[in-house]
Write a protein that holds these residues in place. Structure first.
Motif, short mmCIF file in Angstrom:
data_model
loop_
_atom_site.label_atom_id
_atom_site.label_comp_id
_atom_site.label_asym_id
_atom_site.label_seq_id
_atom_site.Cartn_x
_atom_site.Cartn_y
_atom_site.Cartn_z
N SER A 1 -36.23 -12.23 30.37
CA SER A 1 -35.47 -13.43 30.03
C SER A 1 -35.96 -14.66 30.77
O SER A 1 -35.93 -15.77 30.23
CB SER A 1 -33.98 -13.20 30.31
OG SER A 1 -33.75 -12.90 31.67
N TYR B 1 -38.93 -15.88 28.83
CA TYR B 1 -38.58 -16.40 27.51
C TYR B 1 -37.83 -17.72 27.57
O TYR B 1 -37.68 -18.40 26.56
CB TYR B 1 -37.71 -15.39 26.74
CG TYR B 1 -38.24 -13.99 26.71
CD1 TYR B 1 -39.60 -13.73 26.61
CD2 TYR B 1 -37.36 -12.91 26.80
CE1 TYR B 1 -40.07 -12.43 26.60
CE2 TYR B 1 -37.82 -11.61 26.79
CZ TYR B 1 -39.18 -11.37 26.70
OH TYR B 1 -39.64 -10.08 26.70
N LEU C 1 -34.65 -17.67 28.59
CA LEU C 1 -33.30 -17.25 28.21
C LEU C 1 -32.49 -16.75 29.41
O LEU C 1 -31.41 -16.19 29.24
CB LEU C 1 -33.37 -16.14 27.16
CG LEU C 1 -34.01 -16.54 25.83
CD1 LEU C 1 -34.18 -15.32 24.93
CD2 LEU C 1 -33.15 -17.60 25.12
N ALA C 2 -32.99 -16.97 30.62
CA ALA C 2 -32.27 -16.50 31.80
C ALA C 2 -31.08 -17.41 32.09
O ALA C 2 -31.13 -18.63 31.87
CB ALA C 2 -33.20 -16.48 33.01
N SER D 1 -29.03 -13.42 35.90
CA SER D 1 -29.99 -12.63 35.13
C SER D 1 -30.98 -11.93 36.07
O SER D 1 -31.38 -12.49 37.09
CB SER D 1 -30.77 -13.53 34.16
OG SER D 1 -29.93 -14.06 33.17
N LYS E 1 -27.16 -9.89 24.27
CA LYS E 1 -28.53 -9.82 24.79
C LYS E 1 -29.45 -9.10 23.80
O LYS E 1 -30.58 -9.55 23.54
CB LYS E 1 -28.54 -9.11 26.14
CG LYS E 1 -29.92 -8.98 26.76
CD LYS E 1 -29.85 -8.30 28.12
CE LYS E 1 -31.23 -8.18 28.74
NZ LYS E 1 -31.17 -7.54 30.08
N ARG F 1 -30.25 -11.35 20.90
CA ARG F 1 -31.29 -12.34 21.24
C ARG F 1 -32.66 -11.67 21.26
O ARG F 1 -33.66 -12.27 20.83
CB ARG F 1 -30.99 -12.96 22.61
CG ARG F 1 -29.73 -13.78 22.66
CD ARG F 1 -29.66 -14.62 23.92
NE ARG F 1 -29.56 -13.83 25.14
CZ ARG F 1 -28.43 -13.45 25.70
NH1 ARG F 1 -27.27 -13.75 25.12
NH2 ARG F 1 -28.42 -12.76 26.83
N HIS F 2 -32.70 -10.44 21.74
CA HIS F 2 -33.94 -9.68 21.78
C HIS F 2 -34.47 -9.45 20.37
O HIS F 2 -35.66 -9.61 20.09
CB HIS F 2 -33.68 -8.34 22.48
CG HIS F 2 -34.90 -7.54 22.79
ND1 HIS F 2 -36.05 -8.10 23.33
CD2 HIS F 2 -35.17 -6.22 22.64
CE1 HIS F 2 -36.96 -7.15 23.50
NE2 HIS F 2 -36.44 -6.00 23.08
N ARG G 1 -35.92 -12.71 18.99
CA ARG G 1 -37.19 -13.04 19.64
C ARG G 1 -38.32 -12.16 19.13
O ARG G 1 -39.43 -12.63 18.86
CB ARG G 1 -37.05 -12.90 21.15
CG ARG G 1 -38.33 -13.21 21.91
CD ARG G 1 -38.18 -12.88 23.37
NE ARG G 1 -37.81 -11.49 23.58
CZ ARG G 1 -38.68 -10.47 23.52
NH1 ARG G 1 -39.95 -10.69 23.23
NH2 ARG G 1 -38.27 -9.24 23.74
#
Length: 232
Positions: free
Chosen positions: A14, A17, A19-20, A24, A142, A145-146, A149
């Motif tokens: 994350s 990316y 996205l943290a 995180s 999460k 989002r994965h 991505r």
């Protein structure tokens, strides 16, 4: 990690990316070379070292190459990281970055990225209607989002032959995660959209990866770490 022959390592997940959020985990991925003489005995050296607290995964050079040639999305990130995310770079590691395009192939990238995304969708769907605990909701967001991505990066790699690690608009990913946590089926149209995009796009990648550069690189690694002086 300090005693190993680490060739390349960096921060992934994350943080990489973009996205943290506060709290995180910081994930690290790397590659090491087992001393060449260790391959001459009865038992082969361990191919992966995984730890938690800190979260770190290290693959031996040959295993990393096999995974990358198969299109594995997780290991592939290591040779496409922004410069500021690398924590260890060696000349042999830089050589590998230099041949990263030769590791790619259209079918393997499509199958790997879409396959992983489809697995994520199944996990989301199997969790039910969204009536679960706060912790489960966070994990669901999460995973959503994965999924998004994987679809985006896989298609970019398939269409252009290049991989961008940082996402353009993190907020879109968080909003998508919340939507899918409320209703897993909200992810299906996006997944179908990317499946269609893959089908309708002519890939910039060859049908098969070129194993020769990776083979030559690995042999240079084995030569470098053959003698006692090659240990670090």
């Amino acid at each position: 990690m300090a005693a190993m022959n680490i060739l390349l390592s960096g921060i992934v997940g994350s943080t990489a990316y973009g996205l943290a959020r506060e709290g995180s985990d910081v994930d690290r991925l790397g590659m090491f070379a087992a001393p060449t003489e260790d391959f001459h005995g009865l038992h082969r050296p361990k191919e992966s070292h995984v730890t938690t607290a800190p979260d770190s995964t290290l693959h031996e050079a040959a295993k990393w190459c096999r995974l990358a040639l198969g299109g594995n999305p997780t290991v592939m990130e290591l040779v496409w990281l922004p410069d500021d995310l690398y924590e260890v770079r060696t000349p042999l590691g830089d050589e590998l970055i230099g041949i990263r395009a030769s590791l790619l192939s259209a079918k393997r990238v499509r199958d790997a990225y879409l396959g992983y995304a489809t697995q994520q969708f199944k996990r989301l769907y199997d969790r039910g209607d969204g009536s679960f605990s706060a912790d489960t909701r966070k994990r669901t967001e999460k995973h959503a989002r994965h999924l998004r991505r994987l679809c985006h990066q896989g298609y970019e790699l398939y269409a252009t032959g290049k991989l961008t690690i940082r996402v353009d608009d993190p907020q879109e990913y968080f909003e998508f995660g919340e939507e899918v946590a409320a209703d897993a089926m909200a992810a299906l149209p996006m997944l179908q959209q990317y499946e269609t995009a893959f089908d309708e796009t002519r890939s910039a990648l060859p049908e098969q990866p070129d194993e020769a550069p990776a083979e030559a690189w690995l042999r240079r690694v084995r030569t470098h770490y053959y003698t006692e002086g090659g240990r670090s």
